[in-house]
Design a protein around this motif. Structure first.
Motif, PDB file in Angstrom:
ATOM      1  N   GLU A 189      36.511  11.491  33.467  1.00 48.53           N
ATOM      2  CA  GLU A 189      36.483  10.238  32.726  1.00 48.53           C
ATOM      3  C   GLU A 189      35.755  10.420  31.407  1.00 48.53           C
ATOM      4  N   CYS A 190      36.307   9.797  30.353  1.00 50.91           N
ATOM      5  CA  CYS A 190      35.671   9.857  29.039  1.00 50.91           C
ATOM      6  C   CYS A 190      34.428   8.982  29.051  1.00 50.91           C
ATOM      7  N   ILE A 232      42.390   8.185  22.604  1.00 48.14           N
ATOM      8  CA  ILE A 232      41.498   9.253  23.052  1.00 48.14           C
ATOM      9  C   ILE A 232      42.281  10.562  23.100  1.00 48.14           C
ATOM     10  N   TRP A 288      41.680  14.784  24.136  1.00 50.60           N
ATOM     11  CA  TRP A 288      40.799  15.645  24.922  1.00 50.60           C
ATOM     12  C   TRP A 288      40.821  17.087  24.400  1.00 50.60           C
ATOM     13  N   ARG A 327      41.845   7.187  29.285  1.00 47.29           N
ATOM     14  CA  ARG A 327      40.425   7.526  29.449  1.00 47.29           C
ATOM     15  C   ARG A 327      40.211   8.664  30.431  1.00 47.29           C
ATOM     16  N   THR A 329      35.581  17.646  26.015  1.00 47.77           N
ATOM     17  CA  THR A 329      35.166  16.665  25.015  1.00 47.77           C
ATOM     18  C   THR A 329      36.317  15.696  24.756  1.00 47.77           C
ATOM     19  N   CYS A 330      35.989  14.409  24.786  1.00 45.97           N
ATOM     20  CA  CYS A 330      36.978  13.397  24.413  1.00 45.97           C
ATOM     21  C   CYS A 330      36.582  12.819  23.067  1.00 45.97           C
ATOM     22  N   CYS A 381      37.328   9.741  20.585  1.00 46.41           N
ATOM     23  CA  CYS A 381      37.895   8.393  20.585  1.00 46.41           C
ATOM     24  C   CYS A 381      37.980   7.904  19.139  1.00 46.41           C
ATOM     25  N   SER A 440      32.588  10.600  20.079  1.00 52.87           N
ATOM     26  CA  SER A 440      32.962  11.664  21.017  1.00 52.87           C
ATOM     27  C   SER A 440      31.910  11.765  22.121  1.00 52.87           C
ATOM     28  N   SER A 444      30.947  14.586  25.593  1.00 52.59           N
ATOM     29  CA  SER A 444      31.271  15.858  26.245  1.00 52.59           C
ATOM     30  C   SER A 444      30.645  15.937  27.626  1.00 52.59           C
TER      31      SER A 444
END
Length: 554
Positions: A152-153, A163, A165, A179, A195-196, A198, A210, A212
């Protein structure tokens, strides 16, 4: 024209909010409560921060609430107030703080002051740490050493945005938008930093944030069997009709995310989700799955019904049972206490009434088992006034001494008494005889008569008996004295001082004319103060008396 009206309305709303906030903020006499523990947010320079109030209730309940945000300047206690102008790079809108295009100087402590009622406020603190590049301090909670199926982000939870990834800072190809990043067939090759990024919009400007996480996979990750944490199986919840009851079911499925895991409540085999009066809430955190059932109003059918919490994964189904029951009435408890009290009172009354009989019975048994000779010849030495009495009193004394006293104590119970005129020989020295016989007696029986006094009988033979007996009883401590009063009235002031002292220590036993039954309470009390008679002598005297006077036992 419409644009101008809209602008005017916005200006009025902003001014109203500013006045409300200023009125709260200027009230320096109010000390705000300190909220939850201080939180820390790590961010990267160049990105933007969407920071809601750390408390969920503070963030959501914006109606009838006002907010003031401050920044605490370094190395001082001074607070710098943050404005609400959206054109500013750092501003806030109600419960959310915006810091756009972060730089290193934005590092510091930010304070949310929430006014939820007139004169009532809470403060929450958040430390913001701005890093110039990536740092391990920026990592959110490290994923457990199991094989997760998705990640999950950790940012943009409350912001609409797209988002993307990355794994180890490289774009992950063919990813599904959303997400959650699904990891197919997780293995040791899946380990790394995820790492996402957004991309979200504020006032028409696109901003980025972001977050991580590091993923590490254990060599053999597997989920265990589900285990119930709450409730205990076959537990009972006390409730009354009309009550609101909350039943909490918590199941641990292991750290691995289980796509096929479920927890739900049933009543008598019927699923309660969606039924009127029953509300179920579902929550999943760190391998724990919770299902909270709220019964708005307990009905009669709910009481005594079986509520089951079922937990299911891909391999098995388990459940625990809970029963609702009425509170026990206190009436049976009170009735039981009352009955117990009555029993105790009854037993106490019976024991007190028959205590004398019990003591006499146990004493006879004790004498049979442990009797021994003490060198005494008589059980009691009887002292009574034999002269200077009127005719009525003289007859009463004679009837008692020669009648009841001898019949009951000697002839029935086997006591051996010394009585003047019967046990002394003519011509014996009265003084030596009295001293010797009293010394050989275990008790001293003194009869008190209404006409008796120290003045009338000062030179009589019985006066010497009384003087010697009182001396030995008071000075030498033996024999023990038994006082028996004949008649209702007695002038204590005219008695010898030693006898008055004995009367002050112990009341005399009152004998009433005609009380001749050996089993009467008067004779039991006399026997209680007498020494134990020889059982052999008592049995022989009793048999002899029963043969001659069979009506005496009545």
């Amino acid at each position: 024209m419409m644009k101008m009206m809209m602008m005017m309305l916005q200006i009025i709303a902003v001014l109203t909010e500013s006045v409300l906030v200023s009125s709260h903020a200027s009230n320096s006499t109010v000390v705000c409560e300190r909220g939850d523990e201080r939180q820390t947010r790590g961010v990267r320079a160049g990105e933007s921060l969407y920071l809601p109030c750390p408390n969920l209730q503070c963030f959501q309940e914006t109606v009838n609430s006002s907010y003031v945000w401050f920044r605490k300047l370094n190395a001082s206690k001074q607070l710098e107030r943050i404005g609400t102008e959206e054109s500013e790079r750092v501003h806030h809108h109600e419960s959310v703080l915006y810091i756009l295009w972060l730089n290193l100087n934005d590092t510091g402590r930010y304070i949310t002051r929430w006014w939820y009622e007139e004169g009532q406020c809470v403060e929450y603190e958040t430390d913001v740490l701005v890093h110039e590049g990536f740092s391990t301090d920026l990592l959110y909670k490290t994923l457990p050493e199991q094989a997760p199926s998705r990640i999950e982000c950790p940012v943009c939870e409350d912001v609409q945005g797209s988002i993307v990834w990355y794994k180890d800072f490289s774009l992950i190809p063919n990813q599904e938008p959303g997400r959650y990043l699904r990891i197919r067939e997780p293995s040791r090759d899946s380990e790394g930093v995820y790492t996402c990024v957004c991309v979200w919009e504020h006032r028409g400007v696109k901003l980025t944030s972001s977050g991580s996480r590091r993923l590490s996979i254990a060599p053999e990750a597997a989920s265990g069997s589900p285990k119930f944490l709450l409730p205990i199986n076959n537990s009972v919840v006390i409730a009354d009709a009309g009550w609101e009851v909350i039943l909490n079911c918590s199941v641990f499925f292991g750290q691995t995310v289980c796509d096929e895991c479920s927890v739900h409540w049933e009543m008598n085999g019927i699923l309660l989700d969606g039924l009127d009066g029953y509300e179920s809430r579902y929550r999943e955190t760190d391998g724990n799955v919770q299902s909270v059932l709220t019964i708005a109003s307990v009905s009669e059918s709910d009481l005594g019904s079986e509520f089951r919490c079922k937990a299911k994964d891909s391999t098995e189904v388990i459940f625990v049972s809970v029963t609702l029951k009425n509170r026990a009435s206190v009436l049976p408890v009170l009735l039981a206490c009352f009955c117990t009290l009555l029993v105790f009172l009854l037993v106490g009354g019976i024991t007190k009434w028959f205590a004398l009989d019990l003591v006499l019975f146990l004493r006879e048994i004790s004498i049979k088992l442990y009797s021994k000779e003490d060198g005494k010849m008589y059980d009691a030495y009887v002292i009574y006034q034999r002269s200077n009495l009127d005719e009525t009193t003289s007859k009463t004394v004679s009837d008692f001494v020669n009648g009841s006293l001898l019949t009951v104590l000697e002839n029935y119970y086997g006591f051996k008494l010394f009585i003047h005129g019967r046990d002394d020989l003519p011509g014996e020295d009265c003084m030596n005889l009295t001293e010797a016989k009293i010394r050989l007696s275990r008790r001293l029986i003194i009869l008190l008569t209404p006409g008796g006094s120290a003045e009338k009988s000062g030179d009589s033979p019985e006066a010497y008996d009384l003087q010697v007996g009182l001396h030995q009883a008071l000075v030498q401590g033996e024999p023990a004295v038994i006082l028996i009063q004949l008649g209702q009235t007695l002038d204590h002031a005219r008695l010898p001082l030693g006898l008055q002292h004995l009367l002050w220590k112990s009341s005399p036993l009152l004998w009433r004319d005609g009380e001749s039954s050996p089993n009467s309470r008067f004779w039991k009390r006399v026997r209680y103060r007498m020494p134990a008679a020889s059982s052999h002598r008592r049995s022989r005297a009793k048999r002899s008396l029963v043969k001659s006077c069979p009506g005496l036992l009545v």
